[in-house]
Design a protein around this motif. Sequence first.
Motif, mmCIF file in Angstrom:
data_model
loop_
_atom_site.group_PDB
_atom_site.id
_atom_site.type_symbol
_atom_site.label_atom_id
_atom_site.label_comp_id
_atom_site.label_asym_id
_atom_site.label_seq_id
_atom_site.Cartn_x
_atom_site.Cartn_y
_atom_site.Cartn_z
ATOM 1 N N VAL A 62 37.044 15.006 -22.167
ATOM 2 C CA VAL A 62 37.607 14.317 -21.013
ATOM 3 C C VAL A 62 37.902 15.372 -19.954
ATOM 4 C CG1 VAL A 62 39.517 12.906 -20.160
ATOM 5 C CG2 VAL A 62 38.608 12.508 -22.465
ATOM 6 N N ILE A 63 37.139 15.336 -18.875
ATOM 7 C CA ILE A 63 37.274 16.319 -17.805
ATOM 8 C C ILE A 63 38.181 15.749 -16.715
ATOM 9 C CG2 ILE A 63 36.067 17.701 -16.074
ATOM 10 C CD1 ILE A 63 35.403 18.528 -18.893
ATOM 11 N N ILE A 64 39.216 16.505 -16.364
ATOM 12 C CA ILE A 64 40.152 16.099 -15.315
ATOM 13 C C ILE A 64 39.817 16.843 -14.025
ATOM 14 C CG2 ILE A 64 42.578 15.970 -14.635
ATOM 15 C CD1 ILE A 64 42.128 14.360 -17.106
ATOM 16 N N GLY A 65 39.627 16.106 -12.940
ATOM 17 C CA GLY A 65 39.361 16.735 -11.649
ATOM 18 C C GLY A 65 38.031 16.299 -11.073
ATOM 19 N N ASN A 66 38.063 15.754 -9.850
ATOM 20 C CA ASN A 66 36.841 15.347 -9.146
ATOM 21 C C ASN A 66 36.047 14.273 -9.879
ATOM 22 O OD1 ASN A 66 37.357 17.059 -7.042
ATOM 23 N ND2 ASN A 66 35.935 18.668 -7.716
ATOM 24 N N ARG A 67 36.706 13.453 -10.693
ATOM 25 C CA ARG A 67 35.997 12.351 -11.335
ATOM 26 C C ARG A 67 36.978 11.234 -11.670
ATOM 27 N NH1 ARG A 67 36.334 12.060 -16.984
ATOM 28 N NH2 ARG A 67 34.378 10.922 -17.077
ATOM 29 N N HIS A 68 36.397 10.038 -11.826
ATOM 30 C CA HIS A 68 37.174 8.848 -12.133
ATOM 31 C C HIS A 68 37.404 8.779 -13.643
ATOM 32 C CE1 HIS A 68 38.227 4.494 -11.585
ATOM 33 N NE2 HIS A 68 37.722 4.397 -12.797
ATOM 34 N N LEU A 69 38.663 8.666 -14.064
ATOM 35 C CA LEU A 69 38.960 8.471 -15.484
ATOM 36 C C LEU A 69 38.967 6.985 -15.799
ATOM 37 C CD1 LEU A 69 41.759 10.856 -16.797
ATOM 38 C CD2 LEU A 69 39.293 11.199 -16.729
ATOM 39 N N SER A 70 38.505 6.650 -16.990
ATOM 40 C CA SER A 70 38.534 5.269 -17.462
ATOM 41 C C SER A 70 39.649 5.096 -18.493
ATOM 42 C CB SER A 70 37.193 4.905 -18.105
ATOM 43 O OG SER A 70 37.017 5.635 -19.310
ATOM 44 N N ILE A 71 39.953 3.844 -18.783
ATOM 45 C CA ILE A 71 40.896 3.545 -19.864
ATOM 46 C C ILE A 71 40.421 4.192 -21.160
ATOM 47 C CG2 ILE A 71 41.676 1.668 -21.379
ATOM 48 C CD1 ILE A 71 41.872 -0.081 -18.827
#
Length: 519
Positions: free
Chosen positions: A13-22
Amino acid sequence: MKDTVQNQAADTVIIGNRHLSIEDVVDAADGRRPVRLSPDDSFRERIARGGAYLERLLANNGTVYGVNTGYGESCTVTVPADLVQELPLHLTRYHGCGLGRHLDEPATRAVLVTRLNSLAQGYSGVRVALLEQIEHLLVNDALPLIPEEGSVGASGDLTPLSYVAAALVGERELRYRGAVRPTAEVLAELDIAPLKLKPKEGLAIMNGTSVMTALACQAWSRADYLSRLTTRITALASMAMQGNRGHFDPRLFAAKPHAGQAEAADWIFTDLPEDTDDGVMRLQDRYSIRCAPHVIGVLRDALPWMRRDIENELNSANDNPLIDPDAGWVLHGGHFYGGHIAFVMDAMKTAVANLADLLDRQVALMVDSKFNHGLPQNLSGATAERAMINHGFKAVQIGASAWTAEALKLTMPASVFSRSTECHNQDKVSMGTIAARDCLRVLELSEQVAAAALLAANQGLALRLKTGELAAEALPAPVLAFHQQVSALSALVTEDRPLEADLRATLAAMRAKTWALYA
């Protein structure tokens, strides 16, 4: 080599510059996927510019709420320059008054991921070092001990998130390797230096909706699976009571085109063996069977908009004030208000409780020989000469009724119980975290009802197969495989035995999403 890097990225799970999903949050919470900050230079440079912009603003005698003013109603109080650096630590400390049970490990991981993602939007005026400190906690599975109770959901989840802030600076306690230990001791063992908070960083960590949103992600995932399982249980119950497959015919549901309702009906229709038209089935089954798609469909139709609102919150900057270092503005607002999450959770718990009520009614039909179309009383598998002393699922039905009643009782909406707090500065609040906790409790109880209903329906189906009233080869392959998997957890009840262990094993399988249920 390139494929290996891509596969590793897909598993992280990459945090930053992308949309996170449930699903990203739930996978990280359950330990299936690790979490990392994006290595992208442009992302890290934007975060750094936010902190630097705030430093320049303060150096030029700018006024920013919570940075060089007091908090909340005290926003008119100017903090002297020589005390500004101390202010964030005071904020974290005086909010250390949470009570109740502590969030479990998956929920705590979800909170850390959710808060990290909000700060990574780049509007919070924090340093990269702060984001990296949260990343260190996740990578090492060193989890702040966060009390569940104490948030009114605006100005965000201040009190529970203060325990995250405290962990970053080396205060309070962590769960680490199965033990609760002083944070300072664990950080020293991990060779992680406690963070010294910059002027806005205490507020940036705490002033947001990340606890309620993290819990909402978990709730959505569980509700989605429970709705699928309820559909499969309904099919088993219909077979056990020789129900009418025509109630779920796609032609019928084309006339009332709620997509989720039609989806549930189609799943049940596909699960059921083709009608033999042998005169055994009723013309019309009782509502808890015939109208099951109409009950399940309410939640199925709601899940898409619930996902939209949860993921919007998850991918938002929700502290105050917000800062854009590139456009050069600081704006004060109320994005910490958790109204969308509160409403989703209040709506979800009502729809989920209706699933519990539906399943409870199905169990009541299955155990009653007046209504179960020829099954033994209480679904007992005892032989005729021993039937007098065996009671099968009699007590399980009582338990299911108790769990259902408690779930229904908890459907009172939390979001309408706003309380004025903090000298009437926070005079309208969301109660989003209370709504989320209520929803998870309703889910827990409803899953218990589902476990009871599943074992009862599986017992009823096993009895029909045993007598030859239904042939195993007539069952669709996925349904027969499912029946066999559940039977491995709980064998046919012939002589009475305690069923707690069977129910707990079924719950564990359910919560692990052991069974693949529909595409």
